[in-house]
Write a protein that holds these residues in place. Structure first.
Motif, PDB file in Angstrom:
ATOM      1  N   LEU A 222       0.830  -1.197   0.000  1.00 53.05           N
ATOM      2  CA  LEU A 222       0.000   0.000   0.000  1.00 53.05           C
ATOM      3  C   LEU A 222       0.867   1.250   0.000  1.00 53.05           C
ATOM      4  CD1 LEU A 222      -2.779  -1.056   2.527  1.00 53.05           C
ATOM      5  CD2 LEU A 222      -3.092  -0.606   0.089  1.00 53.05           C
ATOM      6  N   ALA A 223       0.412   2.282  -0.672  1.00 56.27           N
ATOM      7  CA  ALA A 223       1.216   3.485  -0.882  1.00 56.27           C
ATOM      8  C   ALA A 223       1.556   4.176   0.440  1.00 56.27           C
ATOM      9  CB  ALA A 223       0.475   4.455  -1.798  1.00 56.27           C
ATOM     10  N   VAL A 224       2.802   4.627   0.554  1.00 57.00           N
ATOM     11  CA  VAL A 224       3.284   5.414   1.687  1.00 57.00           C
ATOM     12  C   VAL A 224       3.540   6.825   1.181  1.00 57.00           C
ATOM     13  CG1 VAL A 224       5.144   5.695   3.363  1.00 57.00           C
ATOM     14  CG2 VAL A 224       4.270   3.410   2.839  1.00 57.00           C
ATOM     15  N   ILE A 225       2.880   7.812   1.766  1.00 60.70           N
ATOM     16  CA  ILE A 225       2.930   9.184   1.254  1.00 60.70           C
ATOM     17  C   ILE A 225       4.110   9.924   1.883  1.00 60.70           C
ATOM     18  CG2 ILE A 225       1.572  11.245   0.774  1.00 60.70           C
ATOM     19  CD1 ILE A 225       0.328   8.540  -0.138  1.00 60.70           C
ATOM     20  N   GLU A 226       5.075  10.296   1.061  1.00 62.54           N
ATOM     21  CA  GLU A 226       6.307  10.893   1.567  1.00 62.54           C
ATOM     22  C   GLU A 226       6.388  12.405   1.402  1.00 62.54           C
ATOM     23  OE1 GLU A 226       9.909   8.214   1.019  1.00 62.54           O
ATOM     24  OE2 GLU A 226       8.724   7.728  -0.756  1.00 62.54           O
ATOM     25  N   SER A 227       5.527  12.978   0.585  1.00 64.57           N
ATOM     26  CA  SER A 227       5.654  14.412   0.325  1.00 64.57           C
ATOM     27  C   SER A 227       4.339  14.984  -0.192  1.00 64.57           C
ATOM     28  CB  SER A 227       6.753  14.666  -0.716  1.00 64.57           C
ATOM     29  OG  SER A 227       6.366  14.157  -1.978  1.00 64.57           O
ATOM     30  N   GLN A 228       4.279  16.299  -0.203  1.00 67.99           N
ATOM     31  CA  GLN A 228       3.112  16.990  -0.757  1.00 67.99           C
ATOM     32  C   GLN A 228       2.974  16.689  -2.242  1.00 67.99           C
ATOM     33  OE1 GLN A 228       0.859  19.506   1.000  1.00 67.99           O
ATOM     34  NE2 GLN A 228      -0.235  18.603  -0.725  1.00 67.99           N
ATOM     35  N   GLY A 252      -1.228   3.175   2.882  1.00 70.37           N
ATOM     36  CA  GLY A 252      -0.478   2.393   3.860  1.00 70.37           C
ATOM     37  C   GLY A 252      -0.261   3.010   5.219  1.00 70.37           C
ATOM     38  N   LEU A 253      -1.260   3.640   5.789  1.00 67.83           N
ATOM     39  CA  LEU A 253      -1.168   4.198   7.139  1.00 67.83           C
ATOM     40  C   LEU A 253      -2.252   3.568   8.003  1.00 67.83           C
ATOM     41  CD1 LEU A 253       0.261   6.425   8.906  1.00 67.83           C
ATOM     42  CD2 LEU A 253      -1.607   7.933   8.251  1.00 67.83           C
ATOM     43  N   HIS A 254      -1.879   3.114   9.206  1.00 62.95           N
ATOM     44  CA  HIS A 254      -2.860   2.497  10.092  1.00 62.95           C
ATOM     45  C   HIS A 254      -2.558   2.887  11.532  1.00 62.95           C
ATOM     46  CE1 HIS A 254      -0.245  -0.862  11.672  1.00 62.95           C
ATOM     47  NE2 HIS A 254       0.483  -0.391  10.673  1.00 62.95           N
ATOM     48  N   LYS A 255      -3.533   2.654  12.404  1.00 64.10           N
ATOM     49  CA  LYS A 255      -3.395   3.026  13.809  1.00 64.10           C
ATOM     50  C   LYS A 255      -2.965   1.813  14.621  1.00 64.10           C
ATOM     51  CE  LYS A 255      -6.269   6.135  15.214  1.00 64.10           C
ATOM     52  NZ  LYS A 255      -7.497   6.817  15.697  1.00 64.10           N
ATOM     53  N   LEU A 256      -2.053   2.026  15.567  1.00 56.86           N
ATOM     54  CA  LEU A 256      -1.584   0.948  16.416  1.00 56.86           C
ATOM     55  C   LEU A 256      -2.628   0.573  17.456  1.00 56.86           C
ATOM     56  CD1 LEU A 256       2.146   2.010  16.972  1.00 56.86           C
ATOM     57  CD2 LEU A 256       1.183   0.543  15.197  1.00 56.86           C
ATOM     58  N   ASN A 257      -2.333  -0.458  18.259  1.00 61.28           N
ATOM     59  CA  ASN A 257      -3.307  -0.956  19.231  1.00 61.28           C
ATOM     60  C   ASN A 257      -3.637   0.044  20.323  1.00 61.28           C
ATOM     61  OD1 ASN A 257      -3.557  -3.419  17.918  1.00 61.28           O
ATOM     62  ND2 ASN A 257      -1.929  -4.394  19.109  1.00 61.28           N
ATOM     63  N   ASP A 258      -2.793   1.060  20.512  1.00 64.20           N
ATOM     64  CA  ASP A 258      -3.113   2.062  21.530  1.00 64.20           C
ATOM     65  C   ASP A 258      -4.245   2.983  21.082  1.00 64.20           C
ATOM     66  OD1 ASP A 258      -1.955   3.742  19.658  1.00 64.20           O
ATOM     67  OD2 ASP A 258      -0.231   4.281  20.897  1.00 64.20           O
ATOM     68  N   LYS A 263       0.834   4.853  12.164  1.00 63.63           N
ATOM     69  CA  LYS A 263       2.136   4.341  11.730  1.00 63.63           C
ATOM     70  C   LYS A 263       2.080   3.919  10.265  1.00 63.63           C
ATOM     71  CE  LYS A 263       5.695   0.900  12.876  1.00 63.63           C
ATOM     72  NZ  LYS A 263       6.756   1.924  13.044  1.00 63.63           N
ATOM     73  N   TRP A 264       3.068   4.344   9.499  1.00 67.56           N
ATOM     74  CA  TRP A 264       3.190   3.886   8.113  1.00 67.56           C
ATOM     75  C   TRP A 264       3.661   2.442   8.093  1.00 67.56           C
ATOM     76  CZ3 TRP A 264       1.034   6.641   4.483  1.00 67.56           C
ATOM     77  CH2 TRP A 264       0.967   8.040   4.597  1.00 67.56           C
ATOM     78  N   ILE A 265       3.268   1.699   7.076  1.00 68.20           N
ATOM     79  CA  ILE A 265       3.697   0.305   6.948  1.00 68.20           C
ATOM     80  C   ILE A 265       5.165   0.195   6.579  1.00 68.20           C
ATOM     81  CG2 ILE A 265       1.411  -0.608   6.407  1.00 68.20           C
ATOM     82  CD1 ILE A 265       2.169  -0.478   3.447  1.00 68.20           C
TER      83      ILE A 265
END
Length: 343
Positions: A222-228, A252-258, A263-265
């Motif tokens: 899944l895509a990870v966004i690095e810049s504008q 490719g961004l998801h939330k951790l268990n907290d 966090k990015w993948i």
């Protein structure tokens, strides 16, 4: 004793893997251990591979250096990096016995082997003029922006005549280091932007996890966004692909268990979006107002819009929702792309 030996071996192994990973990511000396050839070899001993063996020592008769034959009127040395790279710079380690030999040098980059008819596509990286580089020193030459290829050739011209009982004006190199990063050749169905390739799925899947698996089967993720700029590219393509449809696309961004930390993948990306930077030195996010802060459920990033006249932005989506997705393959992530995706 046995436990100490095993610990030492483990540390050595992990250190080696870390160095290899940093070299891949940062583009540090991708030439070391690569296949090298040269136009001729003085005395049959000073072979081309000696300039890529990792020994940067500059004492010619003690360290490992190369030397072309004295009767070679157009000497050259070539290294094959094994795949296409974006070439940043070269560092040449000049031997103590150079005696003014490193002059009138041209460094060119080729997509294919120049020794087998590939010389027509030469890209000039840098040159060394008529003033010789001092003996027993190193010189770093920066390539022109956009220089890309698999083969690098160092050639020499304007040789001085060889005189009786006097050194010949050959090409001598103790080590050649190449600072470069691997380039990606986009697989079929992917679109290039900068040095990454993207796949925009117009069919939906059952969840964020299914979307990620679909990307991974293609050697991407899944895509990870690095810049504008990257974000704008993706948003523009999604607007075209979605048209008048009310579609959402996972990235490719998801939330951790907290239930608080995004966090990015990509393991190299920084945790804590949007409060901290993702992959760049400056913080970047594109959450729509009111999105990204809900702590009540498990969430994943999706590009979405409130209506078909609005632009796509980041939305805090339930990971179990149906959605489409955007895949990406880049020179550094995933670190082991499939064979068809990045040769």
């Amino acid at each position: 004793m046995e436990l100490n030996r095993r610990i030492s071996l483990l540390v050595t192994t992990l250190s080696g893997k870390l160095i290899s990973l940093l070299s891949f990511v940062l583009g540090v000396n991708v030439a070391q251990g690569a296949t090298a050839t040269q136009s001729s070899t003085w005395r049959g001993v000073y072979t081309a591979d000696r300039a890529v063996d990792g020994n940067t020592g500059k004492i010619f008769f003690r360290d490992t250096c190369t030397h072309t034959a004295c009767n070679n009127q157009n000497p050259y040395w070539t290294v094959n990096l094994g795949r296409t790279h974006n070439i940043n710079s070269l560092t040449i380690h000049n031997p103590d016995q150079a005696r003014g030999r490193l002059h009138d040098v041209k460094i060119e980059v080729f997509a294919t082997d120049p020794a087998t008819g590939g010389g027509a596509g030469a890209q000039l990286c840098a040159t060394i003029g008529s003033t010789p580089v001092a003996s027993a020193t190193s010189t770093t030459l920066t390539c022109t922006t956009g220089t890309k290829g698999q083969y690098i050739r160092i050639s020499k011209s304007n040789l001085q005549p060889t005189h009786f009982n006097f050194f010949c004006d050959a090409l001598l190199l103790c080590e050649v280091e190449v600072d470069a990063t691997p380039a990606v050749n986009c697989p079929m169905g992917f679109e290039r932007n900068q040095d990454s390739c993207y796949y925009f799925a117009d069919d939906f899947v059952e969840s964020w996890f299914t979307a990620r698996l679909a990307c991974q089967t293609m050697g991407a993720d899944l895509a990870v966004i690095e810049s504008q700029d990257e974000n704008n590219f993706i948003k523009g393509r999604l607007a075209t692909i979605a048209g008048s449809n009310k579609w959402s696309f996972y990235a490719g961004l998801h939330k951790l268990n907290d239930q608080m930390t995004w966090k990015w993948i990509d393991p190299k990306a920084v945790t804590g979006v949007p409060s901290g930077p993702p992959n760049t030195a400056s913080a970047f996010s594109d959450w729509r107002s009111g999105q990204g802060s809900d702590t009540q459920a498990s969430h994943c990033l999706a590009f979405d819009r409130p209506n078909t006249n609005a632009v796509f932005q980041w939305y805090d989506e339930r990971c179990s929702n149906n959605g489409r997705y955007v895949c990406e393959v880049s020179p550094t992530f995933p670190t082991s792309p499939c064979g068809k995706c990045a040769k």
